[in-house]
Design a protein around this motif. Sequence first.
Motif, PDB file in Angstrom:
ATOM      1  N   ALA A  41       5.527   1.312   9.479  1.00  0.00           N
ATOM      2  CA  ALA A  41       6.295   1.139   8.248  1.00  0.00           C
ATOM      3  C   ALA A  41       5.339   0.680   7.150  1.00  0.00           C
ATOM      4  O   ALA A  41       4.561  -0.252   7.355  1.00  0.00           O
ATOM      5  CB  ALA A  41       7.396   0.105   8.445  1.00  0.00           C
ATOM      6  N   HIS A  42       5.394   1.358   6.015  1.00  0.00           N
ATOM      7  CA  HIS A  42       4.525   1.034   4.881  1.00  0.00           C
ATOM      8  C   HIS A  42       5.387   0.782   3.649  1.00  0.00           C
ATOM      9  O   HIS A  42       6.186   1.641   3.265  1.00  0.00           O
ATOM     10  CB  HIS A  42       3.566   2.194   4.569  1.00  0.00           C
ATOM     11  N   LEU A  43       5.215  -0.378   3.031  1.00  0.00           N
ATOM     12  CA  LEU A  43       5.867  -0.676   1.761  1.00  0.00           C
ATOM     13  C   LEU A  43       4.808  -0.771   0.681  1.00  0.00           C
ATOM     14  O   LEU A  43       3.752  -1.382   0.880  1.00  0.00           O
ATOM     15  CB  LEU A  43       6.616  -2.007   1.815  1.00  0.00           C
ATOM     16  N   SER A  44       5.101  -0.170  -0.464  1.00  0.00           N
ATOM     17  CA  SER A  44       4.159  -0.259  -1.578  1.00  0.00           C
ATOM     18  C   SER A  44       4.915  -0.196  -2.892  1.00  0.00           C
ATOM     19  O   SER A  44       6.046   0.273  -2.957  1.00  0.00           O
ATOM     20  CB  SER A  44       3.126   0.875  -1.511  1.00  0.00           C
ATOM     21  N   ASP A  45       4.269  -0.684  -3.938  1.00  0.00           N
ATOM     22  CA  ASP A  45       4.813  -0.614  -5.289  1.00  0.00           C
ATOM     23  C   ASP A  45       3.971   0.407  -6.046  1.00  0.00           C
ATOM     24  O   ASP A  45       2.780   0.208  -6.254  1.00  0.00           O
ATOM     25  CB  ASP A  45       4.744  -1.981  -5.959  1.00  0.00           C
ATOM     26  N   GLU A  46       4.592   1.499  -6.435  1.00  0.00           N
ATOM     27  CA  GLU A  46       3.876   2.595  -7.069  1.00  0.00           C
ATOM     28  C   GLU A  46       3.468   2.281  -8.509  1.00  0.00           C
ATOM     29  O   GLU A  46       2.647   2.988  -9.082  1.00  0.00           O
ATOM     30  CB  GLU A  46       4.732   3.867  -7.040  1.00  0.00           C
ATOM     31  N   ASP A  47       4.044   1.237  -9.086  1.00  0.00           N
ATOM     32  CA  ASP A  47       3.702   0.849 -10.457  1.00  0.00           C
ATOM     33  C   ASP A  47       3.800  -0.672 -10.575  1.00  0.00           C
ATOM     34  O   ASP A  47       4.690  -1.197 -11.238  1.00  0.00           O
ATOM     35  CB  ASP A  47       4.657   1.543 -11.435  1.00  0.00           C
ATOM     36  N   PRO A  48       2.890  -1.423  -9.919  1.00  0.00           N
ATOM     37  CA  PRO A  48       3.019  -2.880  -9.860  1.00  0.00           C
ATOM     38  C   PRO A  48       2.929  -3.594 -11.203  1.00  0.00           C
ATOM     39  O   PRO A  48       3.424  -4.709 -11.340  1.00  0.00           O
ATOM     40  CB  PRO A  48       1.879  -3.307  -8.940  1.00  0.00           C
ATOM     41  N   ALA A  49       2.330  -2.984 -12.191  1.00  0.00           N
ATOM     42  CA  ALA A  49       2.188  -3.642 -13.491  1.00  0.00           C
ATOM     43  C   ALA A  49       3.461  -3.539 -14.329  1.00  0.00           C
ATOM     44  O   ALA A  49       3.591  -4.214 -15.332  1.00  0.00           O
ATOM     45  CB  ALA A  49       1.021  -3.031 -14.254  1.00  0.00           C
ATOM     46  N   HIS A  50       4.398  -2.717 -13.894  1.00  0.00           N
ATOM     47  CA  HIS A  50       5.626  -2.492 -14.660  1.00  0.00           C
ATOM     48  C   HIS A  50       6.843  -2.705 -13.775  1.00  0.00           C
ATOM     49  O   HIS A  50       6.747  -2.743 -12.559  1.00  0.00           O
ATOM     50  CB  HIS A  50       5.637  -1.072 -15.225  1.00  0.00           C
ATOM     51  N   THR A  51       7.980  -2.816 -14.399  1.00  0.00           N
ATOM     52  CA  THR A  51       9.222  -2.987 -13.659  1.00  0.00           C
ATOM     53  C   THR A  51      10.090  -1.749 -13.814  1.00  0.00           C
ATOM     54  O   THR A  51      11.300  -1.842 -13.974  1.00  0.00           O
ATOM     55  CB  THR A  51       9.989  -4.233 -14.153  1.00  0.00           C
ATOM     56  N   GLY A  52       9.490  -0.595 -13.765  1.00  0.00           N
ATOM     57  CA  GLY A  52      10.216   0.657 -13.907  1.00  0.00           C
ATOM     58  C   GLY A  52      11.128   0.924 -12.720  1.00  0.00           C
ATOM     59  O   GLY A  52      11.092   0.239 -11.711  1.00  0.00           O
ATOM     60  N   VAL A  53      11.946   1.958 -12.862  1.00  0.00           N
ATOM     61  CA  VAL A  53      12.864   2.312 -11.787  1.00  0.00           C
ATOM     62  C   VAL A  53      12.139   3.131 -10.732  1.00  0.00           C
ATOM     63  O   VAL A  53      11.157   3.820 -11.008  1.00  0.00           O
ATOM     64  CB  VAL A  53      14.090   3.087 -12.327  1.00  0.00           C
ATOM     65  N   ASN A  54      12.635   3.030  -9.525  1.00  0.00           N
ATOM     66  CA  ASN A  54      12.130   3.801  -8.391  1.00  0.00           C
ATOM     67  C   ASN A  54      10.629   3.638  -8.162  1.00  0.00           C
ATOM     68  O   ASN A  54       9.922   4.604  -7.878  1.00  0.00           O
ATOM     69  CB  ASN A  54      12.485   5.281  -8.547  1.00  0.00           C
ATOM     70  N   THR A  55      10.145   2.418  -8.271  1.00  0.00           N
ATOM     71  CA  THR A  55       8.720   2.184  -8.040  1.00  0.00           C
ATOM     72  C   THR A  55       8.435   1.612  -6.649  1.00  0.00           C
ATOM     73  O   THR A  55       7.281   1.554  -6.243  1.00  0.00           O
ATOM     74  CB  THR A  55       8.130   1.228  -9.086  1.00  0.00           C
ATOM     75  N   LYS A  56       9.457   1.186  -5.936  1.00  0.00           N
ATOM     76  CA  LYS A  56       9.277   0.610  -4.600  1.00  0.00           C
ATOM     77  C   LYS A  56       9.344   1.735  -3.567  1.00  0.00           C
ATOM     78  O   LYS A  56      10.325   2.464  -3.491  1.00  0.00           O
ATOM     79  CB  LYS A  56      10.348  -0.428  -4.281  1.00  0.00           C
ATOM     80  N   LYS A  57       8.285   1.863  -2.771  1.00  0.00           N
ATOM     81  CA  LYS A  57       8.179   2.984  -1.846  1.00  0.00           C
ATOM     82  C   LYS A  57       8.161   2.501  -0.395  1.00  0.00           C
ATOM     83  O   LYS A  57       7.507   1.516  -0.067  1.00  0.00           O
ATOM     84  CB  LYS A  57       6.899   3.769  -2.125  1.00  0.00           C
ATOM     85  N   CYS A  58       8.885   3.220   0.442  1.00  0.00           N
ATOM     86  CA  CYS A  58       8.881   2.971   1.876  1.00  0.00           C
ATOM     87  C   CYS A  58       8.521   4.272   2.580  1.00  0.00           C
ATOM     88  O   CYS A  58       9.132   5.312   2.333  1.00  0.00           O
ATOM     89  CB  CYS A  58      10.252   2.496   2.351  1.00  0.00           C
ATOM     90  N   LYS A  59       7.539   4.198   3.458  1.00  0.00           N
ATOM     91  CA  LYS A  59       7.192   5.328   4.304  1.00  0.00           C
ATOM     92  C   LYS A  59       7.340   4.876   5.748  1.00  0.00           C
ATOM     93  O   LYS A  59       6.800   3.836   6.134  1.00  0.00           O
ATOM     94  CB  LYS A  59       5.756   5.792   4.065  1.00  0.00           C
ATOM     95  N   LEU A  60       8.107   5.636   6.513  1.00  0.00           N
ATOM     96  CA  LEU A  60       8.281   5.366   7.934  1.00  0.00           C
ATOM     97  C   LEU A  60       7.742   6.551   8.718  1.00  0.00           C
ATOM     98  O   LEU A  60       8.097   7.699   8.442  1.00  0.00           O
ATOM     99  CB  LEU A  60       9.763   5.172   8.275  1.00  0.00           C
ATOM    100  N   GLU A  61       6.890   6.267   9.686  1.00  0.00           N
ATOM    101  CA  GLU A  61       6.359   7.321  10.550  1.00  0.00           C
ATOM    102  C   GLU A  61       6.545   6.893  11.994  1.00  0.00           C
ATOM    103  O   GLU A  61       6.158   5.786  12.369  1.00  0.00           O
ATOM    104  CB  GLU A  61       4.885   7.557  10.265  1.00  0.00           C
ATOM    105  N   ILE A  62       7.166   7.775  12.771  1.00  0.00           N
ATOM    106  CA  ILE A  62       7.392   7.451  14.176  1.00  0.00           C
ATOM    107  C   ILE A  62       6.624   8.422  15.070  1.00  0.00           C
ATOM    108  O   ILE A  62       6.407   9.576  14.726  1.00  0.00           O
ATOM    109  CB  ILE A  62       8.887   7.465  14.556  1.00  0.00           C
ATOM    110  N   ARG A  63       6.232   7.897  16.221  1.00  0.00           N
ATOM    111  CA  ARG A  63       5.639   8.699  17.279  1.00  0.00           C
ATOM    112  C   ARG A  63       6.687   8.793  18.389  1.00  0.00           C
ATOM    113  O   ARG A  63       7.303   7.782  18.753  1.00  0.00           O
ATOM    114  CB  ARG A  63       4.380   8.046  17.846  1.00  0.00           C
ATOM    115  N   LEU A  64       6.864   9.994  18.883  1.00  0.00           N
ATOM    116  CA  LEU A  64       7.877  10.246  19.898  1.00  0.00           C
ATOM    117  C   LEU A  64       7.227  10.714  21.192  1.00  0.00           C
ATOM    118  O   LEU A  64       6.163  11.341  21.165  1.00  0.00           O
ATOM    119  CB  LEU A  64       8.838  11.337  19.424  1.00  0.00           C
ATOM    120  N   GLU A  65       7.893  10.447  22.291  1.00  0.00           N
ATOM    121  CA  GLU A  65       7.417  10.954  23.573  1.00  0.00           C
ATOM    122  C   GLU A  65       7.516  12.471  23.572  1.00  0.00           C
ATOM    123  O   GLU A  65       8.576  13.038  23.280  1.00  0.00           O
ATOM    124  CB  GLU A  65       8.271  10.402  24.714  1.00  0.00           C
TER     125      GLU A  65
END
Length: 98
Positions: A41-65
């Motif tokens: 799980a990766h959380l990041s702020d795509e525009d940390p210097a601003h408080t714009g909309v939709n700047t908080k990003k979540c990426k989830l990657e799973i490994r499966l059997e």
Amino acid sequence: MKIEFHTEKDANGGKKSADSYIYKIESALEPFREVITHLDAHLSDEDPAHTGVNTKKCKLEIRLENRKPIAVTDQSDTYEKAIDNALIKLTASLNDFG
């Protein structure tokens, strides 16, 4: 299922927030626990210097059997929403496996 949780310096709001995010992820993926071997799980702020909309990003990657990995991303106004939306996408992908 092993979970690795990665954030930028200020992305998670501290250990308490990270723990609650991990709990949310584990709970949502509980029905698939037997086939998921690893989750990043990766959380990041795509525009940390601003408080714009939709700047908080979540990426989830799973490994499966015995299957290829699945990765989803979402950007929202808050980390909570980004995680929720990414989990919806991820569980939909897992449900498609049947």
